[in-house]
Enzyme design. Structure first.
Site, short mmCIF file in Angstrom:
data_model
loop_
_atom_site.label_atom_id
_atom_site.label_comp_id
_atom_site.label_asym_id
_atom_site.label_seq_id
_atom_site.Cartn_x
_atom_site.Cartn_y
_atom_site.Cartn_z
N ARG A 117 0.83 -1.21 0.00
CA ARG A 117 0.00 0.00 0.00
C ARG A 117 0.87 1.26 0.00
O ARG A 117 0.55 2.26 -0.67
CB ARG A 117 -0.93 -0.01 1.21
CG ARG A 117 -1.92 1.15 1.26
CD ARG A 117 -2.93 0.94 2.39
NE ARG A 117 -3.96 1.98 2.41
CZ ARG A 117 -4.10 2.88 3.40
NH1 ARG A 117 -3.26 2.86 4.43
NH2 ARG A 117 -5.04 3.78 3.34
N HIS B 208 0.56 4.22 -2.66
CA HIS B 208 0.30 5.60 -2.27
C HIS B 208 1.44 6.53 -2.67
O HIS B 208 1.22 7.73 -2.87
CB HIS B 208 0.04 5.68 -0.76
CG HIS B 208 -1.34 5.28 -0.38
ND1 HIS B 208 -2.09 5.95 0.56
CD2 HIS B 208 -2.15 4.28 -0.85
CE1 HIS B 208 -3.29 5.37 0.68
NE2 HIS B 208 -3.33 4.36 -0.16
N ASN C 54 -4.03 9.04 4.06
CA ASN C 54 -2.84 8.50 4.72
C ASN C 54 -2.85 8.64 6.23
O ASN C 54 -2.24 7.83 6.95
CB ASN C 54 -1.59 9.20 4.19
CG ASN C 54 -1.28 8.87 2.74
OD1 ASN C 54 -1.58 7.77 2.28
ND2 ASN C 54 -0.69 9.82 2.03
N HIS D 51 -5.97 -6.29 -2.14
CA HIS D 51 -6.84 -6.39 -0.96
C HIS D 51 -7.14 -7.84 -0.58
O HIS D 51 -7.97 -8.09 0.29
CB HIS D 51 -8.14 -5.61 -1.19
CG HIS D 51 -7.97 -4.13 -1.10
ND1 HIS D 51 -9.00 -3.24 -1.27
CD2 HIS D 51 -6.85 -3.37 -0.86
CE1 HIS D 51 -8.53 -2.00 -1.15
NE2 HIS D 51 -7.24 -2.06 -0.90
#
Length: 316
Positions: A59, A63, A91, A190
């Site tokens: 992740r 990001h 975040n 996920h």
């Protein structure tokens, strides 16, 4: 007019090709031959210590790349005069693993001084995390350099919130030159990790395209008010195993986030979800391709940026 547009497109494509062409799988072969082994050892130890960390590192790379390209900007900590991406809504109190990257960076610096970028460490750590949790491997292209700045505003504009519908997701990923197949494949990350109650509360109390027993089981740990940071696995069956169960969950209306379930809700992504659900090999192939494509988003190369000595701050 059409000719000018075509010329502009050719120039843009050429610029994009030039940027990605400067990334190379052999970038550190001479300058830091032990870099990849050092990163892998650090990731493996971190994931063995806490399986969830693997998802957190994937992740973190995502990001990073979605905000001004894969340049390590997400790792820059706020200071008195600098506000970066870590406090942005997507975040704040949810991204993790910066300490793991810092530790790996320290180890890499010990074998090769100021040679390997934090952005590249993130890209390799994401791959090694997937592998450590039983997922596929791929060749990471290298040669990114680190940003000297970061933008909270861009993070809030460019990272997809869990409330997005399929059209919004498709548009946002398309803005990064990622296809719908890339988007659905990347969402398959996920299949590992956990989410906070505040991100799925509305879905389990107010949405109808959700398995009733699944919603009920989640409410016990995610009340209508309070418990915002309570965690639930994004894939209840194998939360620490990288597989294609995420897509089977979507077909059973067991997507944890609204932005998960919209991938299988009568829209244009349904067939891709069916395909990934029925074949782990098909998913793995699409996922590795999508990760490489994501890693190619606007990298800083050549003399752009810098090689940070410490990932959390710009070189002084």
């Amino acid at each position: 007019m059409a000719s000018a547009s075509c010329l502009g497109l050719v120039v843009l494509v050429a610029m994009a090709s030039a940027a990605s062409a400067q990334l190379s799988s052999t970038f550190y072969d001479t300058s830091c031959p032990n870099a990849l082994a050092t990163i892998k050892a650090g990731v493996t130890a971190a994931v063995q210590n806490e399986a969830r960390m693997g998802a957190s590192l994937v992740r973190l790379h995502f990001h990073d790349c979605f905000v001004d390209g894969c340049d390590g900007s997400v790792l820059l900590a706020d200071t008195g005069s600098f506000i970066g991406e870590q406090g942005a809504a997507p975040n704040n109190n949810s991204i993790r693993g910066m300490n793991v990257i810092d530790n790996i960076k320290t180890q890499v610096e010990a074998v090769c001084k100021q040679t390997v970028s934090c952005a590249d460490i993130l890209a390799v750590a994401a791959r090694d995390s997937v592998v450590a949790l039983g997922g596929p491997t791929w060749t990471v292209l290298l040669g990114r350099r680190d940003s000297t700045t970061a933008s909270k505003t861009n993070a809030e504009n460019d990272l997809p919130p869990p409330t997005f519908d399929l059209q919004n997701l498709t548009t946002l990923f398309g803005n990064k030159q990622l296809s719908m197949t890339d988007m659905v494949a990347l969402s398959g990350a996920h299949t590992i990790g956990q989410s906070q109650c505040r991100f799925f509360r509305d879905r389990i109390y107010n949405e109808t395209n959700i398995d009733t027993a699944f919603a009920t089981s989640l409410r016990a740990n995610c009340p209508r008010s309070g418990g915002d940071n309570s965690l639930a696995p994004l894939d209840t069956g194998t939360p620490n195993g990288f597989d294609n169960a995420y897509y089977t969950n979507l077909m059973s209306q067991k997507g944890l986030l609204h932005s998960d379930q919209v991938l299988f809700n009568g829209g244009g992504a349904d067939n891709t979800v069916r395909s990934f659900s029925s074949s782990a090999a098909t998913f793995n192939s699409a996922f590795t391709t999508a990760m490489i494509n994501m890693g190619n988003i606007a990298p800083k190369t050549g003399t752009q940026g810098q090689i940070r000595l410490v990932c959390s701050k710009v070189n002084s």
